[in-house]
Motif scaffolding. Structure first.
Motif, PDB file in Angstrom:
ATOM      1  N   ILE A 666     -21.240  10.437  43.481  1.00 23.42           N
ATOM      2  CA  ILE A 666     -20.421   9.234  42.996  1.00 23.42           C
ATOM      3  C   ILE A 666     -21.753   8.674  42.284  1.00 23.42           C
ATOM      4  CG2 ILE A 666     -19.924   6.800  43.205  1.00 23.42           C
ATOM      5  CD1 ILE A 666     -18.106   7.847  46.012  1.00 23.42           C
ATOM      6  N   ARG A 688     -16.303  10.579  40.658  1.00 30.51           N
ATOM      7  CA  ARG A 688     -16.529   9.390  40.162  1.00 30.51           C
ATOM      8  C   ARG A 688     -18.029   8.620  39.617  1.00 30.51           C
ATOM      9  NH1 ARG A 688     -13.954   5.831  39.576  1.00 30.51           N
ATOM     10  NH2 ARG A 688     -13.618   5.017  41.004  1.00 30.51           N
ATOM     11  N   THR A 740     -14.328  14.350  35.756  1.00 28.51           N
ATOM     12  CA  THR A 740     -14.904  13.023  36.342  1.00 28.51           C
ATOM     13  C   THR A 740     -13.971  11.686  35.823  1.00 28.51           C
ATOM     14  OG1 THR A 740     -17.267  14.280  36.298  1.00 28.51           O
ATOM     15  CG2 THR A 740     -17.287  12.486  35.728  1.00 28.51           C
ATOM     16  N   ARG A 741     -14.427  11.373  36.682  1.00 25.42           N
ATOM     17  CA  ARG A 741     -13.683   9.494  36.786  1.00 25.42           C
ATOM     18  C   ARG A 741     -14.243   8.533  35.949  1.00 25.42           C
ATOM     19  NH1 ARG A 741     -10.013   5.968  40.916  1.00 25.42           N
ATOM     20  NH2 ARG A 741      -9.346   4.567  39.949  1.00 25.42           N
ATOM     21  N   SER A 743     -15.306   4.816  35.775  1.00 26.46           N
ATOM     22  CA  SER A 743     -14.362   3.142  36.248  1.00 26.46           C
ATOM     23  C   SER A 743     -15.315   2.418  35.244  1.00 26.46           C
ATOM     24  CB  SER A 743     -14.191   2.752  37.194  1.00 26.46           C
ATOM     25  OG  SER A 743     -13.262   3.266  37.706  1.00 26.46           O
ATOM     26  N   ASN A 795     -14.601   0.561  44.411  1.00 22.64           N
ATOM     27  CA  ASN A 795     -14.189   1.985  44.205  1.00 22.64           C
ATOM     28  C   ASN A 795     -15.168   2.508  45.284  1.00 22.64           C
ATOM     29  OD1 ASN A 795     -13.382   2.029  41.484  1.00 22.64           O
ATOM     30  ND2 ASN A 795     -14.073   0.498  41.727  1.00 22.64           N
ATOM     31  N   GLU A 799     -13.009   5.601  47.499  1.00 21.64           N
ATOM     32  CA  GLU A 799     -12.619   7.032  47.080  1.00 21.64           C
ATOM     33  C   GLU A 799     -13.021   7.275  48.266  1.00 21.64           C
ATOM     34  OE1 GLU A 799     -13.626   9.586  45.263  1.00 21.64           O
ATOM     35  OE2 GLU A 799     -12.290   7.919  43.686  1.00 21.64           O
ATOM     36  N   ARG A 804      -6.701   6.085  44.633  1.00 17.30           N
ATOM     37  CA  ARG A 804      -7.379   6.460  43.365  1.00 17.30           C
ATOM     38  C   ARG A 804      -7.500   4.284  43.179  1.00 17.30           C
ATOM     39  NH1 ARG A 804      -8.876  10.157  39.270  1.00 17.30           N
ATOM     40  NH2 ARG A 804      -7.560   9.162  38.383  1.00 17.30           N
TER      41      ARG A 804
END
Length: 891
Positions: A666, A688, A740-741, A743, A795, A799, A804
């Motif tokens: 992350i 993330r 890969t997310r 935010s 977040n 995780e 999600r």
């Protein structure tokens, strides 16, 4: 030729002869006489071993000591003067001299050091002192034999073929000859007269050629300057007894030589460890006061004797020295010694343009000092090399110790003041390179500040190393473009530099391979590891401006030096300061959060959001962006992306150490830290990326408020540089993987939303990339920190739970309402229910039951500090942690 009255000179010569008389001398003399052990402060305990000691030539300095009979210095004022033991001591002395003579007197025996030029001179001085004392203590045969040995030695020294002209070795030969001519009555008068004339003629020739117009001795070493001046004084004392024609010259010479001898002394009464200096307290020199100067006595006694000098600076362009001190009589005063000197080949080190700095009683920017004279010893070679001094090295090859280019090292004085100076040293002795160093010293509110400008010009491409050898008592904290120095936990100095080329800073200590680096020699033959900071760069030219501060520091002390500190430094070409925090929960052990920092004030390099990450229990890695004076977005130095590569390497290494993969990574940060989190998260393939209000068009953002950062990253501030840096994050989005997310949380009232986040979101959408953006109404950039903390925690916790879903809470004043109203927005997944409590201080003033409403409003609130606690319930009835907003004030 007039006849010389030797008798009237005897008392003056006797004062020049060795005559150790303290208890330490007595103890050493008795130990040799009784136990057969030679004790030396420099060489330790040596086994005389029936004279076998002379056969050992492996240590040249030690061999010169024993072949020169220097150990007899302890005998003349102790055992040879005591009525009870003088007889036996005299017989022992004769036995030692006979043992040596039986093997080495003819000069044909190996080792050849037995008849080394200065060693032979020292031996005659000792023999002269023995002859002066042994007349009534030994039999006639021994006395005549000893006198003959001395005469033969004097004849050798008097010969032109054996004479070492032009250096202090020849001086010692002639001093020995002078002392012998005066003291040895058994020698025919004609020979005594000849020795006297030869020695005084040579001494005048040497002294008149070995000092320059500044009165500085040419052998590049302050202690040799003082030592030679002592002998000038001694010769003057002797020759004055017979009104010799040279006496007036020697008086004038000493007067001229006083200034350098005085100013070159540090505040503690010692000379700095430059060239072949032997560091010792010069209290004895202060008492002897060979210069007849109250100011020298004051400097040499550290203010205990004499009177305070009037000037605090001395700049001698012809000699190549610039000296500064902040005060006289204060042992903690600041002292700087800059050397752009190459006055002769004798005792020359490869130290062109080296700066020595001492303050608060501690050597800060130092030099290795001298290890010895055995040039085959690797430590001796290092001590003479450029790597042992604070100067420039080209292509990894030290300057030669000496060459025929002394005229290519010069010093120019621009301004000399009571409170400092500005000078430029220059050397063209380097390979294909000219190095100029301008030192600007000035005082602000009584505190000295040092600015050093290094300019390097070459005809071709080269690799360069700029070295800062540190004092052995200080510990460095190294940053991307400088370092801090601490002594016993207290900060004494920092140095921060800017350059027009990419640079690489590393610290070394006690290294032997691939070459010697990071050593200090407290005295001859003794070596201890000591830190050296190396600044490396390549190219044809470069300019480095270093700001050295002793107060009003460049760097804010953030505790990286503390013994309890867990900060570490990576060992890549680009070093990174980082803090690795282990997980505190079982679920947290499966994730690594890498947090990138925002922009802080110049010189303030720290981390962000540690308390927030601590709440999650995850592994964490905090990396300092301490490049330039305000950071480099963890990206580049003048276009070179080694900083970026080093950051990626550190992240990979930390994942490997924890047994994790990129999917467990992350990356996080807000503002500048958010930009870096996206760049590095995408490049690392992170699972993330959680960021707040990042700068996307980085070049445009930096152009006006932070051109310093723009220049450091790109090497320029022109439009091409701005456009290229603006494109970096868009190029990163092109390589964004589906795994890969990202935010992003940003305020609608934040210029980052329209100028940065929205263009990135549109670009991602148009290129089929997914970027999640949460926009909070009414939130300006200045308030992103508290909102982002909650966003980050939520977040990461989700995780860790494998969810999600994300939750964002935001308490704010609505622009259309009066100042007594508050709004709460909650961004939560569809189907979740929300409840809240509103607190004024510690008191709950309102509560709402669980429901699906995402927006709450309170009006007509009394003045006070408010915050909301938000509770969530999902359809699965699984545990969801509550959230607390930041404080808002109703006035």
């Amino acid at each position: 030729m007039r006849s010389i009255n030797f008798e009237v000179m005897k008392e003056a010569v006797a004062r020049q002869l060795p005559q150790g008389s303290d208890e330490a001398s007595r103890s050493r003399a008795e130990r040799l006489q009784r136990q057969g052990e030679i004790v030396s402060a420099r060489f330790g305990v040596l086994d005389y071993n029936g004279g076998e000691i002379w056969a050992d030539s492996t240590k040249r300095s030690q061999a010169r000591f024993v072949h020169g009979f220097l150990f007899f210095s302890d005998w003349h004022g102790t055992v040879l003067r005591d009525a009870e033991v003088s007889q036996s001591a005299a017989e022992a002395a004769i036995g030692i001299v006979r043992a040596w003579a039986s093997e080495y007197a003819d000069g044909t025996k190996i080792p050849a050091v037995s008849h080394h030029d200065e060693t032979t001179a020292q031996r005659l001085i000792q023999l002269t002192a023995l002859i002066h004392q042994l007349d009534d203590l030994v039999n006639a045969e021994d006395y005549i034999w000893l006198t003959d040995l001395a005469v033969n030695t004097a004849e050798l020294l008097a010969s032109d073929e054996f004479h070492a002209s032009g250096n202090n070795h020849g001086m010692f030969q002639d001093l020995a000859l002078l002392y012998f001519s005066v003291m040895c009555e058994e020698t025919p008068d004609a020979d005594r007269q000849r020795y006297f004339d030869v020695s005084t003629r040579r001494l005048h020739a040497y002294f008149s050629s070995s000092f320059n117009a500044d009165g500085v001795h040419l052998e590049n070493t302050p202690t040799y300057h003082l030592m030679v001046c002592k002998h000038v004084h001694g010769v003057l004392e002797i020759l004055s007894k017979v009104n010799h024609e040279d006496a007036g010259y020697y008086r004038r010479l000493l007067s001229t030589a006083t200034g350098y001898a005085t100013h070159a002394l540090m505040p503690n009464g010692m000379y700095p460890p430059v060239s072949d200096t032997t560091q010792q307290l010069e209290t004895r020199a202060a008492r002897q006061n060979i210069f007849n100067s109250e100011e020298f006595a004051y400097a040499a006694s550290a203010g205990k004797l004499g009177s305070k000098p009037q000037q605090r600076t001395m700049v001698l362009p012809d000699s190549g020295y610039a000296i500064y001190r902040s005060a006289w009589g204060d042992p903690n005063a600041t002292f700087a010694f800059f050397s752009a000197a190459y006055n002769a080949n004798y005792h020359k080190h490869s130290d062109d343009l080296s700066l020595f700095l001492r303050s608060d009683g501690v050597d800060l920017l130092s030099e290795a000092g001298a290890y010895g004279y055995d040039y085959k010893d690797p430590l001796t070679k290092f001590g003479y090399s450029s790597y042992a001094h604070n100067c420039l090295v080209v292509d990894g090859v030290s300057l030669p110790r000496t060459d025929e280019s002394s005229h290519l090292t010069t010093l120019e004085a621009h301004e000399v003041r009571e409170d400092g100076y500005r000078v430029t040293g220059r050397t063209q002795r380097l390979k294909d390179t000219t190095h100029s160093r301008t030192i600007d010293i000035r005082e602000e509110a009584g505190i000295p500040q040092f600015d050093v400008l290094d300019a390097v010009e070459s005809q071709g491409e080269h690799s360069f190393e700029l070295l800062w050898n540190l004092g052995p008592e200080v510990e460095p904290v190294v940053h991307g473009n400088g370092f801090e120095l601490f002594h016993n936990g207290r900060k004494l100095l920092d140095l921060q530099f800017d350059a027009d080329v990419p640079t690489f800073v590393s610290v070394h200590k006690g290294e032997k391979r691939p070459k010697y680096l990071g050593w200090r020699f407290p005295r001859f033959g003794e070596a201890i590891p000591s830190n050296v900071v190396k600044i490396s760069f390549t190219g044809r030219s470069a300019r480095l401006h270093s700001r050295i501060r002793l107060a009003g520091f460049n760097y804010l002390d953030r505790g990286l030096n503390e013994a309890s500190s867990e900060w570490k430094r990576s060992g890549d070409r680009v070093g990174l300061n980082y803090l690795s925090v282990p997980a505190t929960s079982q679920s947290g052990s499966g994730k690594l959060a890498v947090v990138f920092t925002a922009i802080h004030q110049p010189g303030d390099f720290t981390f962000n959001y540690k308390k927030s990450i601590d709440q999650t229990g995850a592994n964490a890695l905090y990396i300092l962006d301490d490049f330039g004076d305000q950071g480099a977005y963890y990206l580049a130095d003048h276009g070179d992306r080694s900083i970026f590569n080093a950051t990626q390497s550190l992240i990979r290494a930390e994942l490997h150490r924890l047994g994790l993969t990129a999917a467990d990574l992350i990356t996080a940060g807000s503002s500048k830290g958010g930009s870096a989190a996206m760049l590095h998260g995408i490049a690392a393939g992170a699972g993330r990326i959680v960021v707040g209000a990042p700068q996307v068009k980085i070049g445009s953002f930096l152009q006006t408020p932070h051109p310093n950062i723009l220049r450091f990253i790109m090497g320029d501030t022109d439009e091409d540089s701005v456009r290229a840096l603006d494109q970096v994050l868009f190029d990163a989005i092109d390589s964004l993987e589906d795994s890969t997310r990202i935010s992003i949380v940003v305020g609608e009232a934040d210029h980052h939303y329209r100028n940065h986040v929205l263009p990135l979101k549109n670009y991602a959408d148009n290129h089929g990339k997914s970027v999640e953006v949460t926009v909070l109404p009414g939130l300006p950039h200045a308030e992103i920190g508290s909102v982002y903390r909650a966003f980050l925690i939520a977040n990461i916790e989700q995780e860790l739970l494998g969810s999600r879903e994300r939750v964002v809470t935001h308490l704010f004043h609505h622009a259309g309402d009066d100042s007594t109203s508050l709004h709460l927005d909650v961004h939560a997944p569809s189907g979740w229910e929300i409840a809240s409590r509103l607190f004024c201080g510690s008191d709950a003033v309102d509560r709402t039951p669980f429901g699906e409403s995402r927006t709450l409003r309170w009006s007509s609130l009394p003045p006070g500090r408010y915050r909301a606690r938000v509770f969530l319930r999902n359809p699965e009835n699984s545990d969801v942690p509550p959230f607390t907003t930041g404080w808002l004030t109703v006035s």
